[in-house]
Design a protein around this motif. Structure first.
Motif, short mmCIF file in Angstrom:
data_model
loop_
_atom_site.label_atom_id
_atom_site.label_comp_id
_atom_site.label_asym_id
_atom_site.label_seq_id
_atom_site.Cartn_x
_atom_site.Cartn_y
_atom_site.Cartn_z
N ASP A 36 1.05 -1.23 -0.18
CA ASP A 36 -0.22 -0.12 0.12
C ASP A 36 0.63 1.23 -0.03
N ILE A 37 1.88 1.27 0.82
CA ILE A 37 2.74 2.32 0.83
C ILE A 37 3.42 2.67 -0.47
N LYS A 38 4.08 1.71 -1.19
CA LYS A 38 4.47 1.57 -2.60
C LYS A 38 3.47 2.26 -3.42
N LYS A 39 2.03 1.82 -3.24
CA LYS A 39 0.98 2.06 -4.38
C LYS A 39 0.66 3.72 -4.07
N TYR A 40 0.28 4.08 -2.72
CA TYR A 40 -0.26 5.18 -2.57
C TYR A 40 0.59 6.21 -2.02
N GLY A 41 1.90 5.93 -1.91
CA GLY A 41 2.83 6.81 -1.30
C GLY A 41 3.82 7.51 -2.05
N PHE A 88 11.15 -5.85 9.55
CA PHE A 88 10.90 -4.80 8.76
C PHE A 88 11.84 -4.82 7.81
N GLN A 89 13.22 -4.73 8.10
CA GLN A 89 14.15 -4.58 6.94
C GLN A 89 14.06 -5.58 6.07
N LYS A 90 13.91 -6.88 6.49
CA LYS A 90 13.92 -7.64 5.31
C LYS A 90 12.67 -7.51 4.34
N LEU A 91 11.73 -7.10 4.87
CA LEU A 91 10.41 -7.01 4.09
C LEU A 91 10.47 -5.76 3.09
N PHE A 92 10.98 -4.63 3.77
CA PHE A 92 11.28 -3.22 3.04
C PHE A 92 12.40 -3.47 2.05
N ASP A 93 13.28 -4.47 2.11
CA ASP A 93 14.20 -4.70 1.28
C ASP A 93 13.56 -5.69 0.09
N PHE A 95 11.07 -4.94 -1.35
CA PHE A 95 10.37 -3.89 -2.23
C PHE A 95 11.30 -2.85 -2.58
N LYS A 96 12.46 -3.01 -2.31
CA LYS A 96 13.55 -2.09 -2.65
C LYS A 96 13.23 -0.89 -1.99
N ILE A 97 13.09 -0.82 -0.80
CA ILE A 97 12.80 0.39 0.12
C ILE A 97 13.92 0.25 1.36
N LYS A 98 14.50 1.46 1.42
CA LYS A 98 15.53 1.56 2.57
C LYS A 98 14.65 1.97 3.84
N SER A 99 15.50 1.30 4.79
CA SER A 99 14.76 1.65 6.08
C SER A 99 15.61 1.85 7.31
N GLY A 100 15.49 2.45 8.23
CA GLY A 100 16.34 2.76 9.51
C GLY A 100 15.86 2.64 10.60
N GLN A 101 16.45 2.52 11.72
CA GLN A 101 15.62 2.14 12.82
C GLN A 101 16.01 3.37 13.89
N ILE A 102 14.97 4.03 14.58
CA ILE A 102 15.32 4.97 15.72
C ILE A 102 14.66 4.62 16.79
N LEU A 103 15.24 4.73 18.03
CA LEU A 103 14.73 4.27 19.25
C LEU A 103 14.72 5.31 19.96
N ILE A 104 13.53 5.61 20.66
CA ILE A 104 13.40 7.10 21.34
C ILE A 104 12.99 6.93 22.83
N SER A 105 13.56 7.73 23.53
CA SER A 105 13.09 7.83 25.10
C SER A 105 12.52 9.12 25.14
#
Ligand code: GLU
Length: 361
Positions: A36-41, A88-93, A95-105
């Motif tokens: 969906d993200i690929k299609k509508y994003g 997440f990384q495996k699935l985004f990969d 679809f050839k979409i890059k991803s990065g992790q942010i952990l927030i306090s």
């Protein structure tokens, strides 16, 4: 529909949305969301705020207990988070979409300089065309300093990065009224809306409808549209666009700048400043708060921290960032500006809270 018109969209996925009843990551569902993200994003920036670290950690470590001590859940989250991000990384990969992790306090969003730093990191990930995958940094979060639920975290992230939309996918279709119909649009968070909170929790998530309304409050102040929609069926964005089943929290039209939006939607205040009638009047006329008008203070806070300003009857008047710490304010309260230097022994500003750092409530 607004998701279509938005440029920056935060999607919050509750634990039960990404982890099934057996504790397994819901690959099929997440794949359908990515499609969906690929299609509508096209041309939009997305952020995923995903829970599920503790649920995945429990599964991997074969821990079935429901009530787990905080120290242990920190460790379980450490194990689970690496799996969550990996999935997440495996699935985004794929679809050839890059991803990065942010952990927030909470400190990362509740201290202004750190919040700006967080915003820059997101901006740079967008420049790299990578989708940030966010979670609370559960491994270091303690009972006192913890979001605890990802609804408010997602809203605070949406506000800090200036998102126009936050979609919270959970296991309900939206906010239900007393006759079990979905409330389609919410313009104001009033008593009527709060009376609809039943606070039934699901198996893994820490939020309920209450934390979703807290999130809505942050978004509405921040000029960000918030939706609660069902994340149980595949292709959840497509379903939102097609069937339009959700609750939409419409933001207030606000003239506040980014800094003031951040101030007003801060999670909590570090202290309370009681002021006299004269100062209250000055505040309502858009003036800064001076020491002369301060009656007393409650709590201990540092310079720059968020405080609540109330009148002598404890009516909430404003929120602002203090220019002095609580000990200093205690010494100079009731004094004229020219007495401040003598009292403190050093020259400083004359406002306790400058009007630029204050938002009226
Ligand atoms: N951060 C928690 C986790 O990843 C979830 C918090 C929540 O349920 O909102 O397990």
């Amino acid at each position: 529909m607004l998701v279509n018109n938005s440029k920056k969209i935060v999607i919050k996925l509750g634990s039960s949305t990404v982890v099934d009843g057996k504790g397994k990551f819901k690959k099929k569902w997440v794949t359908s969301l990515i499609k969906d993200i690929k299609k509508y994003g096209q041309g939009k920036n997305f952020v995923i705020v995903s829970s599920g670290a503790i649920a995945l950690g429990q599964k991997y470590l074969k821990i079935k207990k429901k009530r787990i001590k905080l120290e242990m859940s920190q460790a379980i989250a450490a194990v689970g988070q690496i799996h969550l991000a990996g999935e997440f990384q495996k699935l985004f990969d794929k679809f050839k979409i890059k991803s990065g992790q942010i952990l927030i306090s909470p400190d990362d969003t509740e201290q202004r300089n750190r919040a700006i730093n967080v915003r820059n990191t997101f901006d740079n990930l967008f420049k790299l065309k990578a989708i940030p995958v966010v979670n609370e940094n559960d491994t270091t979060a303690t009972a006192e300093i913890k979001y605890g639920d990802n609804d408010r975290l997602a809203a605070r992230v949406a506000q800090i990065i200036g998102a126009d939309t936050l979609v919270i996918f959970s296991d309900v279709d939206g906010l239900y009224d007393k006759s079990k119909n979905i409330v389609k649009t919410v313009y104001k968070l009033d008593e009527k809306i709060y009376s609809l909170t039943s606070n039934i929790k699901n198996k893994y998530g820490s939020g309920g409808i209450t934390t979703k309304l807290d999130a809505a409050k942050i978004c509405m102040h921040a000029g960000c549209n918030m939706f609660i929609a069902n994340g149980k069926k595949n292709n959840p964005l497509k379903a939102m666009l097609k069937y339009k089943i959700f609750t939409h929290f419409v933001p207030k039209i606000s003239s506040l700048d980014a800094r003031k939006r951040w101030i007003i939607s801060s999670l909590s205040s570090f202290g309370i400043i009681f002021i006299d009638d004269g100062a209250a009047k000055a505040l309502s006329n858009g003036k800064s708060l001076l020491a002369a008008g301060v009656l007393k203070i409650k709590g201990s806070f540092d310079k720059g921290e968020n405080v609540l300003i109330v009148d002598k009857d404890e009516n909430h008047l404003a929120r602002g960032l203090a220019s002095f710490n609580s000990k200093e304010i205690d010494k100079i309260k009731g004094k004229q500006s020219k007495e401040i230097e003598n009292t403190l022994g050093y020259f400083s500003k004359s406002e306790i809270i400058h009007k630029d750092n204050m938002v009226k409530l």
